[in-house]
Design a protein around this motif. Structure first.
Motif, PDB file in Angstrom:
ATOM      1  N   TYR A  43      -7.306  87.765  10.267  1.00  0.00           N
ATOM      2  CA  TYR A  43      -7.902  87.975   8.942  1.00  0.00           C
ATOM      3  C   TYR A  43      -7.854  89.452   8.543  1.00  0.00           C
ATOM      4  O   TYR A  43      -7.477  89.783   7.413  1.00  0.00           O
ATOM      5  N   ALA A  92      -8.589  76.847   1.118  1.00  0.00           N
ATOM      6  CA  ALA A  92      -8.396  77.298   2.507  1.00  0.00           C
ATOM      7  C   ALA A  92      -7.429  76.393   3.262  1.00  0.00           C
ATOM      8  O   ALA A  92      -6.953  76.774   4.342  1.00  0.00           O
ATOM      9  N   PHE A 103      -8.037  81.231  -0.572  1.00  0.00           N
ATOM     10  CA  PHE A 103      -9.434  80.904  -0.843  1.00  0.00           C
ATOM     11  C   PHE A 103      -9.622  80.425  -2.275  1.00  0.00           C
ATOM     12  O   PHE A 103      -8.830  80.742  -3.165  1.00  0.00           O
ATOM     13  N   ALA A 126     -14.872  84.509   7.624  1.00  0.00           N
ATOM     14  CA  ALA A 126     -13.549  83.882   7.629  1.00  0.00           C
ATOM     15  C   ALA A 126     -13.379  83.251   9.001  1.00  0.00           C
ATOM     16  O   ALA A 126     -13.584  83.903  10.013  1.00  0.00           O
ATOM     17  N   VAL A 133     -12.562  81.023   3.694  1.00  0.00           N
ATOM     18  CA  VAL A 133     -11.277  81.270   4.348  1.00  0.00           C
ATOM     19  C   VAL A 133     -11.276  80.594   5.712  1.00  0.00           C
ATOM     20  O   VAL A 133     -12.219  80.750   6.489  1.00  0.00           O
TER      21      VAL A 133
END
Lengths: 197, 461
Positions: B11, B137, B147, B205, B235
């Motif tokens: 991420y 996602a 997202f 995330a 996410v």
């Protein structure tokens, strides 16, 4: 969008956790393509809640449960709350997309610790009015202060009443162009459709 | 390692690669590579452009398709519902006005945004991708920073190709071990949501890892990432690997030739460093996961099919007509729905078909299969799955969101009980007063045949 102006009003307590955007704005009304006038659909399938809200005098402040606005990204949920007169919502946590949508529509979505919120709910239920100071991130009720948080950038935007989109173009047009030039070189496969541009 | 850079998560890598401006108020200006549009969340976004006299900055990075409001029982004529017809026509007109590619309802490329974009190779590892839909996602299954956003943000993306976004904290969900037979990634994600709660992932995330993820197909990984939002995470990610590249290679909009080679070289770097620090780690034992079924009105009100309904919020249990301390197995169902961006891909249809084995659905059950895309529908028909479903009593539909969001005319009547492969069991989600149990495709097919909720594992003893 006009900037936020501090105000004082009564609040409606909606204690339930996980109130999702389907509850706020049932999906069958998503066929409407306008933004205005959607207040009539808010909480349509919760008549008891709407009755209680009307009996409370339709106050512009909601004191909600955790994870308020979870679920679907539908901005209609925010437009419908705005349409029914809601200007500020306080909850222990929010669905993230919903919270972003609130900021983009001038609605304060303030995070408040559960214990603080419970005390404020009791005051609101007793009929005390709430004064909302966004710059100071404080609700004042019966001479007591109840702190809340709105992310810095959202708070700036709400206070100033900025248009996010035109502001990005005005302030960061050159940054975006520079990023694009760099990405064209490092990741050209993302630009094949625009080879001649 | 000779690099002195601090270890990073996948991420963090994706975020860094898309940061245009580091903000000083908690948000960064993030570059958006791709934007998917559908008819429900964009009418007001185009209004925002018109109100401010703005143009679409990079029309080639946008792709539009109608999916939410479209009828699935029939296709080819005009849409009967006036509002739906106007909404779909508005998307087409807006795309024409602003120069955005529109995939027509009757075309070969139509389907649910989150199904057609990967199918087309529009979704790729390493990109940032947004859509006015919370299930975006799904594309994180390819290692894309994907997202869901609101309609105003869709307008911002079209005009600026950027968004101010707060950087999330990192959550790793590690699934050790391998799944039992007839247990799927749908069960993996439902079990996780049950464990951490519907708000458990807020601000985070998620990255999924472990043997059960590495061995999963792309379809199965998409199911896993699709429901991250039901735990509050916008996410959800799986690091791309050879499974990803093999699945994508040769797809119409994927890079070709030398560009493909160059892209794959970069994509292979998209992973979390071994010593990357996660803010939070959740360990799941994949081998211990039973088929899951929801019992309440939030996706975290979920239980193993062989368990007993736990004490839950009274309102939810009453709405669902279930009792704490009783099993769900044996509970009669009126509707069975196989579809949605969670579970409408070819593997999902095959898994459901495998359960049928020449049997028919129980009397009184209304069962339907809604493929996620027209291409998936055609693939299934080439495999004979449509006939198999129809002979069993399932209605075979055209592609769309259908009974997942119930705004296209497909609806479960008030008080009726549905078992569904979709992603939300919210009050009224499949129709005002409808009761929804979420489960995997095989579980839904098995319930349709039995006429009540069953443990699909016992189907294969």
């Amino acid at each position: 969008m006009p900037g936020f102006i501090p105000f004082t009003a009564n609040a409606f307590v909606l204690e339930e956790d996980d109130v999702d955007t389907d509850i706020i704005f049932p999906a069958r009304f998503l066929l409407h393509t306008e933004r205005q006038g959607l207040g009539r659909f808010a909480f349509r399938d919760r008549p008891a809640l709407l009755d209680a809200y009307a009996r409370a005098g339709k106050p512009p402040i909601l004191l909600a449960g955790a994870n308020f606005g979870c679920g679907s990204s539908r901005e209609h949920a925010v437009w419908s709350l705005h349409g029914m007169g809601v200007a500020a919502i306080f909850a222990p946590s929010f669905g993230e997309i919903f919270r972003g949508n609130c900021a983009n529509n001038g609605i304060v979505a303030g995070g408040m610790a559960a214990g603080t919120l419970a005390r404020l709910q009791a005051m609101a239920n007793a009929g005390h009015a709430l004064s909302i100071d966004l710059a100071g991130q404080t609700v004042t009720c019966a001479a007591q202060a109840f702190p809340f948080t709105v992310p810095d950038s959202d708070r700036e935007m709400l206070l100033a009443g900025w248009n996010t989109t035109t502001r990005i173009l005005a302030l960061h047009g050159k940054d975006i162009a520079a990023f694009e030039t760099s990405q064209r070189a490092t990741a050209p496969w993302l630009w094949t459709e625009e080879a001649d541009a | 390692m000779t690099s002195h850079a601090s270890p990073r998560t996948l991420y963090d890598r994706l975020w860094g690669a898309h940061t245009v401006v580091r903000g000083d108020a908690g948000k960064d200006l993030i570059y958006i590579d791709r934007h998917l549009l559908h008819e429900v969340s964009t009418p007001q976004s185009f209004e925002l452009l018109r109100d401010n006299g703005l143009v679409v900055r990079r029309p080639a990075t946008q792709l539009a398709v109608p999916d939410h409001a479209v009828p699935t029982a029939e296709r080819g004529g005009t849409i009967r519902g006036e509002l739906a017809r106007k909404q779909v026509a508005l998307l087409e007109a807006n795309c024409a006005e602003f120069g955005i590619e529109y995939l027509a309802l009757e075309g070969q490329q139509q389907g649910i945004v989150h199904v057609i974009s990967p199918e087309q190779g529009f979704t790729m590892p390493g990109i940032s991708l947004v859509c006015g839909d919370s299930h975006t996602a799904t594309h994180g299954a390819f290692g894309a920073l994907a997202f869901g956003i609101g309609a105003s943000e869709c307008g911002t993306v079209m005009a600026t190709q950027t968004l101010w976004q707060a950087r999330n904290r990192n959550l790793r969900v590690h699934y050790a071990g391998t799944l039992q037979p007839h247990v799927t990634t749908k069960d993996m994600i439902l079990a996780l949501i049950g464990k951490i709660g519907a708000g458990g992932g807020i601000g985070h995330a998620m990255e999924f890892s472990g043997e059960a993820v590495a061995s999963a197909s792309m379809e199965a990984r998409m199911t896993l990432c699709n429901m991250g939002i039901e735990a509050g995470s916008r996410v959800a990610l799986v690091a791309p690997d050879d499974t990803t590249f093999t699945w994508l290679e040769g797809r119409p909009r994927a890079p070709q030739g030398a560009m493909w080679e160059k892209a794959v070289m970069y994509w292979r770097t998209l992973r979390s460093d071994d010593d990357a620090v996660f803010d939070r780690i959740v360990e799941m034992d994949a081998g211990a996961i039973a088929p899951q079924v929801t019992f309440g009105t939030s996706p975290d009100q979920v239980m193993p099919v062989d368990g007993l309904v736990p004490a839950g919020p009274a309102r939810a249990l009453e709405y669902m007509g279930v009792e704490a301390g009783r099993p769900l197995v044996g509970l009669g169902v009126d509707y069975a729905f196989i579809g949605s961006c969670t579970n409408s891909r070819i593997e999902d249809l095959r898994a459901a078909a495998q359960v049928i084995r020449g049997r028919r659905i129980a009397q009184g059950v209304t069962a339907m299969v809604v493929p996620g895309s027209t291409a998936t529908k055609q693939q299934a028909e080439a495999e004979g799955l449509d006939r198999l479903f129809e002979q069993a009593g399932f209605a075979w539909h055209h592609a769309g969101c259908s009974l997942c969001v119930a705004m296209n005319g497909d609806v479960v009547p008030e008080g009726k009980r549905s078992i569904s492969t979709s992603n939300r069991n919210f009050e009224g989600r499949q129709g005002a007063g409808a009761r929804t149990h979420l489960a995997s495709p095989a579980m839904v097919a098995a319930a349709a045949i039995a006429g009540h909720i069953v443990d699909v594992r016992k189907e294969f003893l």
